[in-house]
Design a protein around this motif. Sequence first.
Motif, PDB file in Angstrom:
ATOM      1  N   ILE A   1      59.282  38.672  37.729  1.00 42.64           N
ATOM      2  CA  ILE A   1      58.778  38.129  36.464  1.00 42.64           C
ATOM      3  C   ILE A   1      57.785  37.000  36.726  1.00 42.64           C
ATOM      4  O   ILE A   1      56.733  36.917  36.079  1.00 42.64           O
ATOM      5  CB  ILE A   1      59.956  37.634  35.592  1.00 42.64           C
ATOM      6  N   THR A   2      58.109  36.143  37.708  1.00 45.26           N
ATOM      7  CA  THR A   2      57.191  35.047  38.071  1.00 45.26           C
ATOM      8  C   THR A   2      55.849  35.600  38.538  1.00 45.26           C
ATOM      9  O   THR A   2      54.785  35.086  38.158  1.00 45.26           O
ATOM     10  CB  THR A   2      57.814  34.182  39.185  1.00 45.26           C
ATOM     11  N   LEU A   3      55.893  36.644  39.360  1.00 41.64           N
ATOM     12  CA  LEU A   3      54.668  37.251  39.871  1.00 41.64           C
ATOM     13  C   LEU A   3      53.823  37.823  38.742  1.00 41.64           C
ATOM     14  O   LEU A   3      52.600  37.613  38.697  1.00 41.64           O
ATOM     15  CB  LEU A   3      55.019  38.357  40.869  1.00 41.64           C
ATOM     16  N   ILE A   4      54.441  38.533  37.810  1.00 41.88           N
ATOM     17  CA  ILE A   4      53.705  39.116  36.688  1.00 41.88           C
ATOM     18  C   ILE A   4      53.070  38.025  35.839  1.00 41.88           C
ATOM     19  O   ILE A   4      51.901  38.138  35.410  1.00 41.88           O
ATOM     20  CB  ILE A   4      54.631  40.007  35.833  1.00 41.88           C
ATOM     21  N   LEU A   5      53.809  36.940  35.583  1.00 44.98           N
ATOM     22  CA  LEU A   5      53.260  35.833  34.791  1.00 44.98           C
ATOM     23  C   LEU A   5      52.075  35.179  35.508  1.00 44.98           C
ATOM     24  O   LEU A   5      51.065  34.844  34.875  1.00 44.98           O
ATOM     25  CB  LEU A   5      54.351  34.793  34.509  1.00 44.98           C
ATOM     26  N   LEU A   6      52.195  34.996  36.829  1.00 44.48           N
ATOM     27  CA  LEU A   6      51.086  34.424  37.600  1.00 44.48           C
ATOM     28  C   LEU A   6      49.848  35.311  37.517  1.00 44.48           C
ATOM     29  O   LEU A   6      48.725  34.821  37.345  1.00 44.48           O
ATOM     30  CB  LEU A   6      51.502  34.246  39.062  1.00 44.48           C
ATOM     31  N   CYS A   7      50.061  36.612  37.659  1.00 42.29           N
ATOM     32  CA  CYS A   7      48.935  37.552  37.579  1.00 42.29           C
ATOM     33  C   CYS A   7      48.276  37.528  36.204  1.00 42.29           C
ATOM     34  O   CYS A   7      47.045  37.606  36.093  1.00 42.29           O
ATOM     35  CB  CYS A   7      49.407  38.973  37.911  1.00 42.29           C
ATOM     36  N   LEU A   8      49.076  37.407  35.148  1.00 40.00           N
ATOM     37  CA  LEU A   8      48.517  37.356  33.794  1.00 40.00           C
ATOM     38  C   LEU A   8      47.714  36.077  33.574  1.00 40.00           C
ATOM     39  O   LEU A   8      46.663  36.100  32.917  1.00 40.00           O
ATOM     40  CB  LEU A   8      49.644  37.469  32.758  1.00 40.00           C
ATOM     41  N   VAL A   9      48.205  34.970  34.137  1.00 35.64           N
ATOM     42  CA  VAL A   9      47.431  33.714  34.064  1.00 35.64           C
ATOM     43  C   VAL A   9      46.101  33.874  34.788  1.00 35.64           C
ATOM     44  O   VAL A   9      45.045  33.436  34.305  1.00 35.64           O
ATOM     45  CB  VAL A   9      48.241  32.538  34.649  1.00 35.64           C
ATOM     46  N   ALA A  10      46.130  34.517  35.971  1.00 35.03           N
ATOM     47  CA  ALA A  10      44.897  34.760  36.726  1.00 35.03           C
ATOM     48  C   ALA A  10      43.958  35.690  35.964  1.00 35.03           C
ATOM     49  O   ALA A  10      42.735  35.504  35.988  1.00 35.03           O
ATOM     50  CB  ALA A  10      45.228  35.359  38.092  1.00 35.03           C
ATOM     51  N   VAL A  11      44.506  36.684  35.279  1.00 32.07           N
ATOM     52  CA  VAL A  11      43.691  37.594  34.462  1.00 32.07           C
ATOM     53  C   VAL A  11      42.978  36.814  33.370  1.00 32.07           C
ATOM     54  O   VAL A  11      41.772  37.011  33.121  1.00 32.07           O
ATOM     55  CB  VAL A  11      44.574  38.715  33.858  1.00 32.07           C
ATOM     56  N   VAL A  12      43.699  35.920  32.699  1.00 34.96           N
ATOM     57  CA  VAL A  12      43.091  35.114  31.627  1.00 34.96           C
ATOM     58  C   VAL A  12      42.007  34.198  32.188  1.00 34.96           C
ATOM     59  O   VAL A  12      40.911  34.082  31.627  1.00 34.96           O
ATOM     60  CB  VAL A  12      44.173  34.293  30.895  1.00 34.96           C
ATOM     61  N   GLY A  13      42.304  33.528  33.321  1.00 40.21           N
ATOM     62  CA  GLY A  13      41.334  32.612  33.914  1.00 40.21           C
ATOM     63  C   GLY A  13      40.062  33.313  34.363  1.00 40.21           C
ATOM     64  O   GLY A  13      38.953  32.890  34.035  1.00 40.21           O
ATOM     65  N   ASN A  14      40.229  34.415  35.103  1.00 38.08           N
ATOM     66  CA  ASN A  14      39.048  35.154  35.570  1.00 38.08           C
ATOM     67  C   ASN A  14      38.338  35.850  34.416  1.00 38.08           C
ATOM     68  O   ASN A  14      37.112  35.958  34.415  1.00 38.08           O
ATOM     69  CB  ASN A  14      39.470  36.180  36.625  1.00 38.08           C
ATOM     70  N   GLY A  15      39.111  36.331  33.441  1.00 39.33           N
ATOM     71  CA  GLY A  15      38.483  36.948  32.263  1.00 39.33           C
ATOM     72  C   GLY A  15      37.640  35.959  31.489  1.00 39.33           C
ATOM     73  O   GLY A  15      36.573  36.313  30.960  1.00 39.33           O
ATOM     74  N   SER A  16      38.091  34.705  31.415  1.00 38.85           N
ATOM     75  CA  SER A  16      37.315  33.666  30.720  1.00 38.85           C
ATOM     76  C   SER A  16      35.985  33.412  31.418  1.00 38.85           C
ATOM     77  O   SER A  16      34.943  33.241  30.769  1.00 38.85           O
ATOM     78  CB  SER A  16      38.132  32.365  30.649  1.00 38.85           C
ATOM     79  N   ILE A  17      36.017  33.395  32.764  1.00 35.76           N
ATOM     80  CA  ILE A  17      34.770  33.214  33.527  1.00 35.76           C
ATOM     81  C   ILE A  17      33.828  34.388  33.295  1.00 35.76           C
ATOM     82  O   ILE A  17      32.614  34.205  33.085  1.00 35.76           O
ATOM     83  CB  ILE A  17      35.088  33.059  35.028  1.00 35.76           C
ATOM     84  N   ILE A  18      34.366  35.600  33.300  1.00 35.95           N
ATOM     85  CA  ILE A  18      33.539  36.795  33.084  1.00 35.95           C
ATOM     86  C   ILE A  18      32.902  36.773  31.703  1.00 35.95           C
ATOM     87  O   ILE A  18      31.700  37.055  31.542  1.00 35.95           O
ATOM     88  CB  ILE A  18      34.382  38.073  33.260  1.00 35.95           C
ATOM     89  N   ILE A  19      33.688  36.419  30.680  1.00 35.93           N
ATOM     90  CA  ILE A  19      33.163  36.398  29.302  1.00 35.93           C
ATOM     91  C   ILE A  19      32.087  35.329  29.159  1.00 35.93           C
ATOM     92  O   ILE A  19      31.015  35.575  28.581  1.00 35.93           O
ATOM     93  CB  ILE A  19      34.311  36.159  28.300  1.00 35.93           C
ATOM     94  N   ALA A  20      32.360  34.115  29.687  1.00 34.86           N
ATOM     95  CA  ALA A  20      31.397  33.015  29.555  1.00 34.86           C
ATOM     96  C   ALA A  20      30.074  33.337  30.244  1.00 34.86           C
ATOM     97  O   ALA A  20      28.993  33.181  29.658  1.00 34.86           O
ATOM     98  CB  ALA A  20      32.002  31.738  30.129  1.00 34.86           C
ATOM     99  N   LEU A  21      30.146  33.824  31.479  1.00 33.36           N
ATOM    100  CA  LEU A  21      28.913  34.145  32.208  1.00 33.36           C
ATOM    101  C   LEU A  21      28.287  35.433  31.694  1.00 33.36           C
ATOM    102  O   LEU A  21      27.054  35.579  31.721  1.00 33.36           O
ATOM    103  CB  LEU A  21      29.216  34.264  33.706  1.00 33.36           C
ATOM    104  N   GLY A  22      29.116  36.370  31.219  1.00 32.90           N
ATOM    105  CA  GLY A  22      28.575  37.608  30.651  1.00 32.90           C
ATOM    106  C   GLY A  22      27.765  37.351  29.399  1.00 32.90           C
ATOM    107  O   GLY A  22      26.696  37.959  29.194  1.00 32.90           O
ATOM    108  N   MET A  23      28.245  36.450  28.536  1.00 32.92           N
ATOM    109  CA  MET A  23      27.496  36.090  27.326  1.00 32.92           C
ATOM    110  C   MET A  23      26.178  35.412  27.689  1.00 32.92           C
ATOM    111  O   MET A  23      25.142  35.661  27.067  1.00 32.92           O
ATOM    112  CB  MET A  23      28.343  35.171  26.447  1.00 32.92           C
TER     113      MET A  23
END
Length: 321
Positions: A31-53
Amino acid sequence: MRPIMSTGEMSRGHTVLERQTVDKTVTTLFITLILLCLVAVVGNGSIIIALGMKWLLRRTLSAHNMLLISLAAGRFCLQWVVIGKNIYVFLNPTVFPYNIVIQLLNIMWDFLTAVTIWFCSLLGFFYCVKISTLTHPVFVWLKFRVPGWVPWMLLSAVGMSSLTSILCFIGNYLIYKNFLKSDQQPWNVTGNSLRVSLEKFYFFYIKMIMWTIPTAIFSIFMILLLVSLMKHTKKTLLTFSGLRDVRAQAHVKALLILFSFIILFISCFLTLILSSDSSTLFQEFRYWVWQVVVHLCTVIHPIVILFSNPGLKVAVKRRCC
C-alpha cells in the motif's frame, strides 16, 4: 487452566502467526508503494501539464524545459508500469518471474528505468555547462553548442535504453523457453543452471554497465558544477553583506537544491543496484522493502523540481486555482 500444547502444535501455531505477520507487513509495504507511485504520478504529471501548456502556447520549448518534460514523461510512464507490475505480483506472489506477463512488464520497466537515468544524467550535464562559472575554453564552447544538441542527446538516451531492454528481454526469453522444456518448479533456482548463470552474470552486469555509464557522467559534471558554485558563492559572501543579500541567498539555495538532486540520484542508483537480484521471491519482505526505498527517491525529486523552479511553481498554482 490453559491446555498444554505439544511441541508440534506450538511450532505450527508459531508458523501460522509468523505468516500472518509477514503478510500484514507485505500488505503495508504494498500500500505504501502504491501511494508513493501515485504521488510521483501527480508530481510528474504536473510538470508535464505545465510545460506542455507552455509548449502549446509558444510553439517551442527551451533546451532546459525539453529535458525536464522528457524526464517527467519517462518517470510518469515508469510509475504506472511499477503500479501494474506490483499489483500483479501482489495478487500472484508465487507466479513464475519470467512468464509472458512479467516479461512484458519487465521490458517496459527496463527501458523506462534506463531512460530516466540517462535523462537525469543529461540534465546534470546541461546544468553544469550552462550554470557553472568555469572559464575553460571547452566549457565556453559547450555553452553555445549544448542547447542545439539536446534533441540528439535525448534520442541517443532512448537508443541506449532500448539496447538495455532488448538485451534483458533476450535473457528473460531464454529462461522462459528453458523453463517450458523442464519439469522444475517456478522458483527452483538451484535446479536451473541456465537461470542461475544468467541472473548472476548476464542480467546483473548488463544493468550495472548500462546504469553506471550515465551515473558516472552525472557524477563528474555535478562535482564540477558544485566546485564552481561553491567558489562563486564564497566570493559572493565575501563581497556582499552576509546571507541577507539576495544574491547570496540565491546561491546558497541553488547549492542546497543541487545537493538534494545529487543525493537523490545516487541513492536511487545504489538501491537499484542492490535490489537488482532477480532471484528474490515476490512474496519476500526484502523485495517490497527495496521497492519502497527505490520509489521513495523518485517521488521526492519531482517535488523538489516543482518547488525550486519558479516558472513551474507559478504554472502549477495557476492550474490548481
